[in-house]
Design a protein around this motif. Structure first.
Motif: not given
Ligand code: NAD
Ligand code: GLY
Length: 350
Positions: A69, A103-104, A134, A140, A171, A175
């Motif tokens: 992750d 999002g990752v 989002d 995207k 979560l 986060e």
């Molecule tokens: P992430 O995917 O890294 O998740 C954050 C953390 O939460 C990780 O450690 C993950 O393992 C954990 N996690 C996820 N779901 C969980 C759950 N239900 N319970 C417990 N833990 C959980 O981060 P994020 O904030 O979801 O996404 C960030 C990414 O999204 C960035 O790379 C950003 O650039 C991208 N993003 C993309 C768009 C788009 O339009 N495509 C828009 C905004 C952000």
């Protein structure tokens, strides 16, 4: 299942317990499709067994890839790994790459789906608040390069987005707050009633009490914007409110020190204080925004960060190369403008 939103054939389903309906959904909508699940260690540890059991119960052939992750996973090398695994499974364009995670994982797996065989089916099961409101909506996808975030990618909407708001229960508070930054963003840029509602809900518990309706409101706003401007030529830029400074902060500090939402929160606050001081924003807006961000555990302060480095990083951002820089200005809560400025004058807003 009936989709809550249909965004140009990307069907978005929002509700509780959808994870347990994934197998049935795929078996019905994409009969005989094989599935490659992509997830990360944290989300995989929480939800992969249940998802695999459900796929099995629906006689779906699947394989799963669990990646570390964190933001570093959004790396080109993982596109190769996913595509090679898809090739090993002999996936064809009718088969499915399924992103289970935030999002990752969504950005990474979505980009792999876009490029494998020049595009195979993509199903997103977003599990963070940020990804539910989002990143899973609007297509995207992409990965980072050492030179910057999201420098390689494509527009590739998921065929199905299954938003199971129950997954938000696991979560972390940090986060969850990160996702709240994007929720608050929608209130600022589009929906004063949403902003007011968030002002009245002062805890995670209260937000979770209304989570399906809040997520639906955010996805509806995003869908309206994307319907009008799918390829980011105009209106869609409003979704970048707070992001020019936010991305620059992330690039400067390195990913991981602040979450994306925390960086965006600082960006929205900083930009709104600056535009209010310049008379572009209704008085009192920045104070209201700061109060709401703080209420939901988000930072607003850029003190302590190196402004010159943040400015340099903003100038390097791919969106600013060779053209006027557009900043997103909150005129008041619920209404924004896209304002072109000379890139050099960004410093005034920092
Ligand atoms: P992430 O995917 O890294 O998740 C954050 C953390 O939460 C990780 O450690 C993950 O393992 C954990 N996690 C996820 N779901 C969980 C759950 N239900 N319970 C417990 N833990 C959980 O981060 P994020 O904030 O979801 O996404 C960030 C990414 O999204 C960035 O790379 C950003 O650039 C991208 N993003 C993309 C768009 C788009 O339009 N495509 C828009 C905004 C952000
Ligand atoms: N998250 C910004 C966009 O989808 O355009």
């Amino acid at each position: 299942m009936t989709p809550t939103i249909d965004l140009k054939n990307s069907r978005i389903y929002i509700g509780k317990g959808l994870l347990a309906q994934t197998g049935a959904h795929i078996a019905t909508e994409y009969p005989s499709a094989k599935v490659l699940v992509v997830t990360d260690t944290t989300v995989g540890g929480l939800y992969l067994d249940a998802l695999e059991a459900d796929l099995k119960a629906n006689s779906i052939i699947y394989n799963s890839l669990v990646l570390p992750d964190g933001e570093n996973t959004k790396h080109l090398k993982n596109i190769g790994i996913i595509c090679e695994m898809a090739a090993e499974m002999n996936l064809n364009r009718g088969d499915v790459i399924l992103a289970l995670g935030g999002g990752v994982i969504g950005d990474l797996a979505g980009f792999a789906a876009a490029v494998f065989l020049r595009g195979i089916r993509f199903v997103a099961l977003p599990t963070t608040l940020l990804s539910q409101v989002d990143s899973s909506v609007g297509g995207k996808t992409g990965v980072n390069l050492p030179q910057g975030k999201n420098l390689v990618g494509s527009f590739y909407k998921a065929n199905s987005v299954l938003i199971d708001t129950d997954t938000l229960k696991t979560l972390s508070d940090r986060e969850f707050a990160c996702g709240m930054a994007e929720v608050i963003k929608y209130g600022c840029i589009w929906d004063a009633a949403l902003f007011e509602k968030l002002e009245a809900l002062d805890s995670r518990e209260k937000i979770m009490g209304e989570i399906d309706s809040i997520v639906t409101t955010c996805c509806e706003i995003k869908a309206k914007v994307v319907r009008e401007d799918e390829f980011d030529k105009g209106l869609r830029m409003i979704l970048n409110f707070g992001h020019t400074i936010g991305h620059a902060i992330e690039n400067t500090l390195g990913y991981g020190e602040l979450t994306h939402g925390e960086a965006v929160a600082i960006g929205m606050s900083k930009m709104t204080h600056s535009t209010e001081a310049k008379g572009m924003t209704e008085k009192g807006t920045a104070a209201r925004l700061d109060a709401l961000l703080k209420k939901h555990g988000l930072p607003t302060d850029m003190a302590g960060y190196d402004k010159q480095r943040i400015f340099d990083a903003a100038m390097k951002d791919k969106k600013n190369i060779g053209k006027a820089l557009n900043i997103i200005v909150a005129k008041k809560i619920g209404e924004v403008d896209i304002v072109p400025i000379a890139p050099e004058s960004l410093e005034e807003y920092l």
